[in-house]
Motif scaffolding. Structure first.
Motif, PDB file in Angstrom:
ATOM      1  N   ASP A   2      -7.057   3.181 -33.923  1.00 29.58           N
ATOM      2  CA  ASP A   2      -6.340   1.923 -34.093  1.00 29.58           C
ATOM      3  C   ASP A   2      -6.725   0.947 -32.993  1.00 29.58           C
ATOM      4  N   ARG A  26      -5.090  -0.648 -38.252  1.00 29.34           N
ATOM      5  CA  ARG A  26      -4.829   0.778 -38.408  1.00 29.34           C
ATOM      6  C   ARG A  26      -6.120   1.589 -38.399  1.00 29.34           C
ATOM      7  N   PRO A  27      -6.031   2.855 -38.009  1.00 29.66           N
ATOM      8  CA  PRO A  27      -7.228   3.711 -38.020  1.00 29.66           C
ATOM      9  C   PRO A  27      -7.839   3.793 -39.424  1.00 29.66           C
ATOM     10  N   GLU A  29      -9.057   1.456 -41.249  1.00 33.65           N
ATOM     11  CA  GLU A  29      -8.772   0.294 -42.095  1.00 33.65           C
ATOM     12  C   GLU A  29      -9.970  -0.655 -42.124  1.00 33.65           C
ATOM     13  N   VAL A 157     -15.303   1.526 -33.308  1.00 34.69           N
ATOM     14  CA  VAL A 157     -14.938   0.422 -34.202  1.00 34.69           C
ATOM     15  C   VAL A 157     -16.223  -0.232 -34.685  1.00 34.69           C
ATOM     16  N   THR A 189     -12.949   2.496 -38.559  1.00 39.28           N
ATOM     17  CA  THR A 189     -12.125   1.297 -38.442  1.00 39.28           C
ATOM     18  C   THR A 189     -13.078   0.104 -38.404  1.00 39.28           C
TER      19      THR A 189
END
Length: 345
Positions: A2, A26-27, A29, A157, A189
């Motif tokens: 996240d 959110r993780p 997402e 990320v 993510t």
């Protein structure tokens, strides 16, 4: 993982770019940052990446404060609009570049790097192209290589800045579907910046609509499209028309005439009625409704869009009718919006 953005502001030479922005990602997402030029979406992406730093506020990666970490210490995968591939390197070398520059205990062997690069070329559907150079690839292929390179380092990320902006419309559509499939397969993510509403609505789990350095609305694509929370969001997302109305005891009036729309809880006063061209119902001219004369008509695939003025409609509004509708320039038409919103002046 996240990502939490807490009360972040950013100025450039005393010019504000972001104002007290907060967002929880959110993780796993897939988030779209959507907005017009100058809305702050690319600035926010660069702050997450570590390419710039906030003046105030905090950026968290899980429970770690990443606000002051350099980009090379954040383990970010970044895909640029114009690929940013190394022209003198082969496709295989480009994909493995992030692993080759690692040092110490994190350094991989050449054999493992090449194996990882080939694996990713399979994932992005470019097997067998490892020995080619970027100039020997199409734009869509180059963007696939750029994504493979970003994924090679197993990023915490994945960030994409207008990833399909340099491609033609048909290639963009193909790559949108492909990116969604890649995301679902890898589970990273992911945050991507776009000004293309269709792209954001088709790809994202949630859409973050930005304007003038603020976040105006965050929600699932259907929520942002069907229930915009402000006039600017309604005007920016999809096609829309608007006109001034008066609200009295929940009833809507245009130029003093009831238009057959009402909603409990609306405060008395003046406002703007927003609706989308396809969300209307054609009615008879003797019912309470919006009505006027057609001043323009154009065919759009299986439907026809007509522009209407009159009966309190000073500025033309656009509605969509079936292609077979006998709408001609100069003829009169009456309609009521189905899905609509009113925002006070």
């Amino acid at each position: 993982m996240d990502v939490r953005i807490q009360n972040v502001s950013k100025d450039f030479n005393a010019l504000p770019a972001l104002h007290d922005v907060s967002l929880d990602i959110r993780p796993g997402e897939l988030i779209a940052l959507l907005g017009p030029s100058g809305s702050g979406k690319t600035t926010l992406l660069r702050l997450i990446a570590g390419l710039d730093f906030p003046n105030t506020g905090t950026i968290w990666f899980a429970d770690e404060d990443a606000s002051k970490k350099r980009v090379q210490d954040r383990n970010i995968g970044f895909v640029f609009q114009h690929y940013a591939l190394f022209r003198h390197m082969t496709v295989l070398a480009n994909v493995g570049f992030g692993l080759r520059v690692r040092t110490g205990k994190e350094r991989w062997s050449k054999k493992d790097i090449d194996a990882r690069a080939r694996e990713l070329l399979e994932l992005v559907q470019l097997p067998g192209l490892g020995k080619r150079y970027p100039h020997q690839l199409s734009g869509g292929q180059r963007q696939r290589v750029a994504l493979a390179r970003a994924l090679a380092i197993e990023p915490r990320v994945l960030l994409l800045d207008e990833p399909f902006g340099a491609l033609d419309a048909q290639v963009r559509k193909e790559l949108r579907r492909w990116l969604r499939e890649i995301h679902d397969a890898t589970g990273h993510t992911t945050v991507f910046v776009t000004h293309d509403q269709e792209e954001a609505l088709e790809l994202a789990d949630r859409v973050v609509v930005m304007n003038r350095g603020h976040i105006e609305q965050v929600g699932a694509p259907e929520e942002v499209y069907d229930t915009p929370n402000s006039a600017s969001v309604f005007a920016f997302i999809g096609e829309s028309s608007h006109l001034p109305v008066t609200i009295t005891r929940g009833q809507l009036y245009c130029a003093g005439h009831s238009i057959g729309l009402n909603r409990e809880g609306l405060a008395d006063g003046t406002g703007k009625l927003f609706f989308r061209p396809h969300d209307i119902e054609i009615v008879s001219d003797d019912e309470p409704a919006l009505a006027g004369s057609i001043i323009a008509s154009r065919r759009t695939a299986g439907t026809r869009q007509v522009d209407i003025v009159g009966d309190g409609i000073a500025e033309p509004v656009t509605v969509e009718v079936p292609a077979s509708h006998p709408a001609t320039i100069g003829s009169r038409i009456a309609f009521r919006p189905g899905l609509w919103s009113v925002f006070p002046d």
